[in-house]
Scaffold this active site. Structure first.
Site, PDB file in Angstrom:
ATOM      1  N   SER A   1       0.831  -1.209   0.000  1.00 58.65           N
ATOM      2  CA  SER A   1       0.000   0.000   0.000  1.00 58.65           C
ATOM      3  C   SER A   1       0.863   1.255   0.000  1.00 58.65           C
ATOM      4  O   SER A   1       0.336   2.366   0.014  1.00 58.65           O
ATOM      5  CB  SER A   1      -0.929   0.000   1.222  1.00 58.65           C
ATOM      6  OG  SER A   1      -0.195  -0.149   2.409  1.00 58.65           O
TER       7      SER A   1
ATOM      8  N   ASN B   1      -2.147  -2.525  13.281  1.00 57.33           N
ATOM      9  CA  ASN B   1      -3.608  -2.396  13.234  1.00 57.33           C
ATOM     10  C   ASN B   1      -4.104  -1.145  13.961  1.00 57.33           C
ATOM     11  O   ASN B   1      -4.945  -0.413  13.441  1.00 57.33           O
ATOM     12  CB  ASN B   1      -4.269  -3.646  13.814  1.00 57.33           C
ATOM     13  CG  ASN B   1      -3.960  -4.885  12.986  1.00 57.33           C
ATOM     14  OD1 ASN B   1      -3.447  -4.768  11.872  1.00 57.33           O
ATOM     15  ND2 ASN B   1      -4.230  -6.062  13.533  1.00 57.33           N
TER      16      ASN B   1
ATOM     17  N   THR C   1     -40.127  25.886 -10.749  1.00 58.49           N
ATOM     18  CA  THR C   1     -40.388  24.511 -10.314  1.00 58.49           C
ATOM     19  C   THR C   1     -40.493  23.724 -11.619  1.00 58.49           C
ATOM     20  O   THR C   1     -40.954  24.275 -12.630  1.00 58.49           O
ATOM     21  CB  THR C   1     -41.704  24.384  -9.513  1.00 58.49           C
ATOM     22  OG1 THR C   1     -42.778  24.818 -10.343  1.00 58.49           O
ATOM     23  CG2 THR C   1     -41.689  25.219  -8.245  1.00 58.49           C
ATOM     24  N   HIS C   2     -40.044  22.514 -11.628  1.00 59.74           N
ATOM     25  CA  HIS C   2     -39.982  21.712 -12.867  1.00 59.74           C
ATOM     26  C   HIS C   2     -39.177  22.422 -13.955  1.00 59.74           C
ATOM     27  O   HIS C   2     -39.405  22.194 -15.140  1.00 59.74           O
ATOM     28  CB  HIS C   2     -41.386  21.402 -13.408  1.00 59.74           C
ATOM     29  CG  HIS C   2     -42.348  20.917 -12.372  1.00 59.74           C
ATOM     30  ND1 HIS C   2     -42.538  19.583 -12.097  1.00 59.74           N
ATOM     31  CD2 HIS C   2     -43.157  21.593 -11.514  1.00 59.74           C
ATOM     32  CE1 HIS C   2     -43.439  19.455 -11.133  1.00 59.74           C
ATOM     33  NE2 HIS C   2     -43.817  20.665 -10.751  1.00 59.74           N
TER      34      HIS C   2
ATOM     35  N   SER D   1     -13.706  26.389 -27.644  1.00 62.26           N
ATOM     36  CA  SER D   1     -13.784  25.165 -28.426  1.00 62.26           C
ATOM     37  C   SER D   1     -12.714  25.222 -29.503  1.00 62.26           C
ATOM     38  O   SER D   1     -12.399  26.289 -30.021  1.00 62.26           O
ATOM     39  CB  SER D   1     -15.174  25.060 -29.069  1.00 62.26           C
ATOM     40  OG  SER D   1     -15.093  24.289 -30.264  1.00 62.26           O
TER      41      SER D   1
ATOM     42  N   LYS E   1     -17.748  29.695 -29.000  1.00 55.95           N
ATOM     43  CA  LYS E   1     -18.093  28.999 -27.759  1.00 55.95           C
ATOM     44  C   LYS E   1     -17.349  29.504 -26.536  1.00 55.95           C
ATOM     45  O   LYS E   1     -16.184  29.857 -26.592  1.00 55.95           O
ATOM     46  CB  LYS E   1     -17.776  27.510 -27.922  1.00 55.95           C
ATOM     47  CG  LYS E   1     -18.639  26.841 -28.991  1.00 55.95           C
ATOM     48  CD  LYS E   1     -19.881  26.260 -28.417  1.00 55.95           C
ATOM     49  CE  LYS E   1     -19.562  24.848 -27.932  1.00 55.95           C
ATOM     50  NZ  LYS E   1     -20.719  24.217 -27.373  1.00 55.95           N
TER      51      LYS E   1
ATOM     52  N   ASN F   1     -17.282  27.598 -22.986  1.00 58.77           N
ATOM     53  CA  ASN F   1     -17.840  26.428 -22.319  1.00 58.77           C
ATOM     54  C   ASN F   1     -17.610  26.460 -20.808  1.00 58.77           C
ATOM     55  O   ASN F   1     -16.559  26.871 -20.344  1.00 58.77           O
ATOM     56  CB  ASN F   1     -17.235  25.150 -22.910  1.00 58.77           C
ATOM     57  CG  ASN F   1     -17.692  24.923 -24.343  1.00 58.77           C
ATOM     58  OD1 ASN F   1     -18.796  25.316 -24.705  1.00 58.77           O
ATOM     59  ND2 ASN F   1     -16.840  24.316 -25.145  1.00 58.77           N
TER      60      ASN F   1
ATOM     61  N   GLU G   1     -19.173  21.927 -15.242  1.00 56.23           N
ATOM     62  CA  GLU G   1     -19.540  20.567 -15.642  1.00 56.23           C
ATOM     63  C   GLU G   1     -18.759  19.517 -14.849  1.00 56.23           C
ATOM     64  O   GLU G   1     -19.295  18.473 -14.452  1.00 56.23           O
ATOM     65  CB  GLU G   1     -19.297  20.371 -17.139  1.00 56.23           C
ATOM     66  CG  GLU G   1     -20.217  21.235 -17.988  1.00 56.23           C
ATOM     67  CD  GLU G   1     -19.768  21.253 -19.437  1.00 56.23           C
ATOM     68  OE1 GLU G   1     -20.419  20.601 -20.254  1.00 56.23           O
ATOM     69  OE2 GLU G   1     -18.759  21.918 -19.750  1.00 56.23           O
TER      70      GLU G   1
ATOM     71  N   TYR H   1      -9.467  -6.728  12.485  1.00 58.35           N
ATOM     72  CA  TYR H   1      -8.817  -6.272  11.253  1.00 58.35           C
ATOM     73  C   TYR H   1      -8.759  -7.392  10.227  1.00 58.35           C
ATOM     74  O   TYR H   1      -8.448  -8.535  10.549  1.00 58.35           O
ATOM     75  CB  TYR H   1      -7.396  -5.776  11.566  1.00 58.35           C
ATOM     76  CG  TYR H   1      -6.640  -5.314  10.309  1.00 58.35           C
ATOM     77  CD1 TYR H   1      -6.751  -4.002   9.855  1.00 58.35           C
ATOM     78  CD2 TYR H   1      -5.836  -6.196   9.578  1.00 58.35           C
ATOM     79  CE1 TYR H   1      -6.085  -3.583   8.706  1.00 58.35           C
ATOM     80  CE2 TYR H   1      -5.169  -5.779   8.435  1.00 58.35           C
ATOM     81  CZ  TYR H   1      -5.301  -4.472   7.997  1.00 58.35           C
ATOM     82  OH  TYR H   1      -4.646  -4.062   6.873  1.00 58.35           O
TER      83      TYR H   1
ATOM     84  N   GLN I   1      -7.434  -2.410   4.078  1.00 57.38           N
ATOM     85  CA  GLN I   1      -6.406  -1.565   3.439  1.00 57.38           C
ATOM     86  C   GLN I   1      -7.006  -0.825   2.227  1.00 57.38           C
ATOM     87  O   GLN I   1      -6.482   0.186   1.794  1.00 57.38           O
ATOM     88  CB  GLN I   1      -5.225  -2.437   3.002  1.00 57.38           C
ATOM     89  CG  GLN I   1      -4.127  -1.694   2.277  1.00 57.38           C
ATOM     90  CD  GLN I   1      -2.864  -2.531   2.161  1.00 57.38           C
ATOM     91  OE1 GLN I   1      -2.148  -2.711   3.137  1.00 57.38           O
ATOM     92  NE2 GLN I   1      -2.608  -3.078   0.987  1.00 57.38           N
TER      93      GLN I   1
ATOM     94  N   LYS J   1      -8.317   3.345   1.713  1.00 60.62           N
ATOM     95  CA  LYS J   1      -7.594   4.609   1.527  1.00 60.62           C
ATOM     96  C   LYS J   1      -7.763   5.289   0.180  1.00 60.62           C
ATOM     97  O   LYS J   1      -8.088   6.478   0.117  1.00 60.62           O
ATOM     98  CB  LYS J   1      -6.106   4.369   1.785  1.00 60.62           C
ATOM     99  CG  LYS J   1      -5.820   4.004   3.228  1.00 60.62           C
ATOM    100  CD  LYS J   1      -4.384   3.579   3.429  1.00 60.62           C
ATOM    101  CE  LYS J   1      -4.230   2.797   4.723  1.00 60.62           C
ATOM    102  NZ  LYS J   1      -5.020   1.527   4.736  1.00 60.62           N
TER     103      LYS J   1
HETATM  104  N1  ARG Z   1      -1.057  -1.362   5.263  1.00 52.59           N
HETATM  105  C1  ARG Z   1      -1.995  -1.882   6.189  1.00 52.59           C
HETATM  106  C2  ARG Z   1      -3.354  -1.225   5.983  1.00 52.59           C
HETATM  107  O1  ARG Z   1      -3.410  -0.236   5.355  1.00 52.59           O
HETATM  108  C3  ARG Z   1      -1.549  -1.632   7.587  1.00 52.59           C
HETATM  109  C4  ARG Z   1      -2.127  -2.589   8.573  1.00 52.59           C
HETATM  110  C5  ARG Z   1      -1.532  -3.949   8.357  1.00 52.59           C
HETATM  111  N2  ARG Z   1      -1.931  -4.856   9.409  1.00 52.59           N
HETATM  112  C6  ARG Z   1      -1.826  -6.161   9.237  1.00 52.59           C
HETATM  113  N3  ARG Z   1      -2.215  -6.898  10.215  1.00 52.59           N
HETATM  114  N4  ARG Z   1      -1.355  -6.706   8.139  1.00 52.59           N
HETATM  115  O2  ARG Z   1      -4.349  -1.689   6.407  1.00 52.59           O
END
Ligand code: ARG
Length: 460
Positions: free
Chosen positions: A24, A111, A156-157, A278, A284, A286, A291, A318, A323, A326
Site C-alpha cells: 500500500s 492495526n 419549479t420543474h 472550443s 463557444k 464552455n 460541468e 482487522y 487496506q 484509503k
Molecule cells: N497497510 C496496512 C493497511 O493499510 C496496515 C495494517 C496492516 N496490518 C496487518 N495486520 N497486516 O491496512
C-alpha cells in the site's frame, strides 16, 4: 530474502505478484506526517511509563524528526518490499538509529497504528473542508448582498413559477452548505477517538497510558473497546457520506451555472478564467469547471459505496480488506476540496445579467398566483375558485399573446366582473416579490435580514 520486519518464520520472500497486491506504500505514503506524529506520541508514552528508556525515546524522536525532513523534501527512498508507510518509516529509523528503533513497536501493532494515522488524516481533511465551505458561503453571501433585490424567475420543474430575488436564490445554497459544514463538524466528533494502544486487537499487558497518547495527538479520548478500535472504519464512511451530500449540493449549483450561462438563458457569464473555448467553434465559451464539479459526485459517492461494500460482512477485527479504505477516500476528499475551490472561484468571478433575469421573470405568467391571491383577498373568493378564474385569464392572455399586466381592465372583467383597477398593483414582478414577506420568503427586505444574520454567523 525474507521480510526483515516479520521474516522470522519465513524462509523465502514473497512472490512478485503477492508483493504487488499486498503493498500500500504507493498511496499510504501520503500520511507520513500522521504516522510520525503517532510514533512520537507512542514513544513519549512508552518512556513516561518506563516501558522504554528516556535515552531510547530521545533517539527515536530525533530520528523520526530527521526522517520527517527527508520525507517533506522528497528525499526518502520508499521500498515496496516494506509494504506500507509504517514499515518503511520503522525500517528507515532502524537504519538510522539502530537498536532503539526496534523498541518503538512495543505495545503497538500496525492495526492500531493505521487506524490512528487514518483518523488523524481524515480529521485534518475535514478541518480543511470546513474552512473551504465557509469560504464558498462567504463568496455566495457577497454576491447575494449585491443582488438582494435583483428579480429573476423562480422555477419549479424548470418552468417559470413565481418571481424571486437572486439574493434569495444564492442564500439557498448558503443554507445547504451550512448543513454540510455541520455534518462534517458532527462527524469529526466520532473521528476524533484514538485507537492507539488497542494493539493488534486485544489490548496489551504493558502498562501503557492511552489517555496520554490520545491527548498528545489531539484526540478527545481513547477508544474504549480494543476490538472495535482496530476494526472500525465508520469514520471513513461517515465522512464520505457528508462529502457526498456536499458534492451533490455543488453539483446542483454547477448545473444552474451551466443552464444560466447558455446563450438561451443568458443569466450569467462565467469569467474567462473559468471558461474554456472550443477548438472548432470560435463562438463557444464552455462552462467546463461547472460541468466537472457537476460530475465529481460520481466518484465521491462511488467511493462511499465501494467502502461500504468492503466493510460489509467482515468479521471482527482487522482484515486486509480494510487496506482498501484509503485510495477511494483520498480521491473523494481531494475531489471535494478541488470542487469547493473551483466553485468559490467561479462564484467570485462570474457576472450576472440583471436585464435578462428581469425579462425572464415576467414571462410565463409568473404573477398568476398574485392574481389569484388578489381575488381571494379583495373579492373574498375561495382559493380554488380564484385558481380557476385566474386560469381562464391566463388562457385569455395566452390567446392575445400578451403578459397578464398587459390585459385591459375590460378584458379582465370579461372573465371576472368584480375585478377593479387595483389588481394592476399586484401584477408586476416587483410587487409580487416585495409582497412575499412571510418568514423565509423572497421579499428583498427579508433577504437583507437574512444576509445580516449570515454575516454575523460566518464572521463569528
Ligand atoms: N497497510 C496496512 C493497511 O493499510 C496496515 C495494517 C496492516 N496490518 C496487518 N495486520 N497486516 O491496512
Amino acid at each position: 530474502m525474507s521480510n526483515k520486519m516479520w521474516g522470522g518464520r519465513f524462509a523465502a520472500g514473497p512472490d512478485a505478484i503477492m508483493e504487488e497486491i499486498n503493498a500500500s506504500i504507493g498511496y499510504d505514503k501520503r500520511f507520513f506526517r500522521q504516522d510520525i506524529a503517532g510514533s512520537i506520541a507512542h514513544a513519549n508514552m512508552l518512556a513516561k511509563t518506563g516501558i522504554i528508556s528516556k535515552a531510547d525515546r530521545d533517539a527515536i524522536v530525533a530520528g523520526l524528526t530527521e526522517l520527517r525532513e527527508e520525507l517533506e523534501q522528497n528525499r526518502f527512498k520508499f521500498s515496496r518490499a516494506l509494504e506500507d508507510i509504517h514499515m518503511n518509516i520503522e525500517s528507515a529509523l532502524r537504519d538510522r538509529i539502530g537498536e532503539a528503533a526496534a523498541r518503538l513497536h512495543t505495545a503497538r501493532s500496525r492495526n492500531d497504528q493505521v487506524a490512528t494515522d487514518f483518523r488523524l488524516y481524515v480529521r485534518d481533511s475535514v478541518d480543511h473542508l470546513m474552512e473551504q465551505i465557509t469560504q464558498l458561503q462567504t463568496a455566495l453571501l457577497q454576491r447575494a448582498e449585491n443582488e438582494h433585490d435583483t428579480i429573476m424567475p423562480g422555477f419549479t420543474h424548470l418552468q417559470s413559477a413565481q418571481p424571486v430575488t437572486l439574493g434569495h436564490h444564492l442564500l439557498a445554497y448558503v443554507e445547504m452548505l451550512s448543513r454540510d459544514y455541520h455534518r462534517f463538524k458532527d462527524a469529526r466528533k466520532r473521528i476524533n477517538v484514538c485507537p492507539l494502544g488497542a494493539a493488534a486487537l486485544a489490548g496489551t499487558g504493558f502498562p501503557i497510558d492511552r489517555d496520554m497518547t490520545a491527548r498528545e495527538l489531539g484526540f478527545d479520548r481513547p477508544a474504549s473497546n480494543s476490538l472495535d478500535a482496530v476494526s472500525d472504519r465508520d469514520f471513513v464512511l461517515e465522512t464520505m457520506g457528508a462529502a457526498s451530500i456536499c458534492a451533490m449540493h455543488l453539483s446542483r449549483l454547477a448545473e444552474e451555472l451551466v443552464i444560466w450561462s447558455t446563450p438561451q438563458f443568458g443569466f450569467a457569464t462565467l469569467s474567462d478564467g473559468f471558461s474554456t473555448g472550443s477548438s472548432i467553434m470560435p463562438q463557444k465559451r464552455n462552462p467546463d469547471a461547472a460541468e466537472l464539479i457537476r460530475a465529481k459526485i460520481g466518484r465521491i459517492f462511488g467511493a462511499q459505496v465501494a467502502m461500504t461494500m468492503v466493510m460489509k460482512g467482515l468479521p471482527l477485527t482487522y482484515s486486509k480488506d480494510m487496506q482498501e479504505d484509503k485510495e477511494g477516500a483520498f480521491d473523494a476528499l481531494d475531489s471535494l476540496s478541488l470542487s469547493l475551490a473551483a466553485m468559490t472561484g467561479m462564484m467570485q468571478d462570474l457576472s450576472f445579467n440583471r436585464a435578462a433575469m428581469r425579462a425572464a421573470a415576467g414571462s410565463g405568467f409568473s404573477t398568476a398566483t398574485d392574481l389569484a391571491d388578489w381575488l381571494v383577498r379583495t373579492l373574498k373568493m375561495p382559493f380554488r375558485n380564484a385558481h380557476h378564474v385566474t386560469g381562464e385569464i391566463v388562457a385569455l392572455a395566452e390567446r392575445q399573446g400578451v403578459a397578464l399586466n398587459e390585459l385591459s381592465l375590460e378584458q379582465l372583467q370579461s372573465v371576472e366582473p368584480g375585478i377593479t383597477e387595483d389588481v394592476f398593483n399586484v401584477l408586476s414582478v416587483e410587487n409580487s416579490v416585495a409582497s412575499r414577506t412571510s418568514f423565509g420568503g423572497t421579499a428583498p427586505e427579508n433577504v437583507r435580514a437574512q444576509i445580516a444574520r449570515w454575516r454575523n454567523l460566518l464572521e463569528s
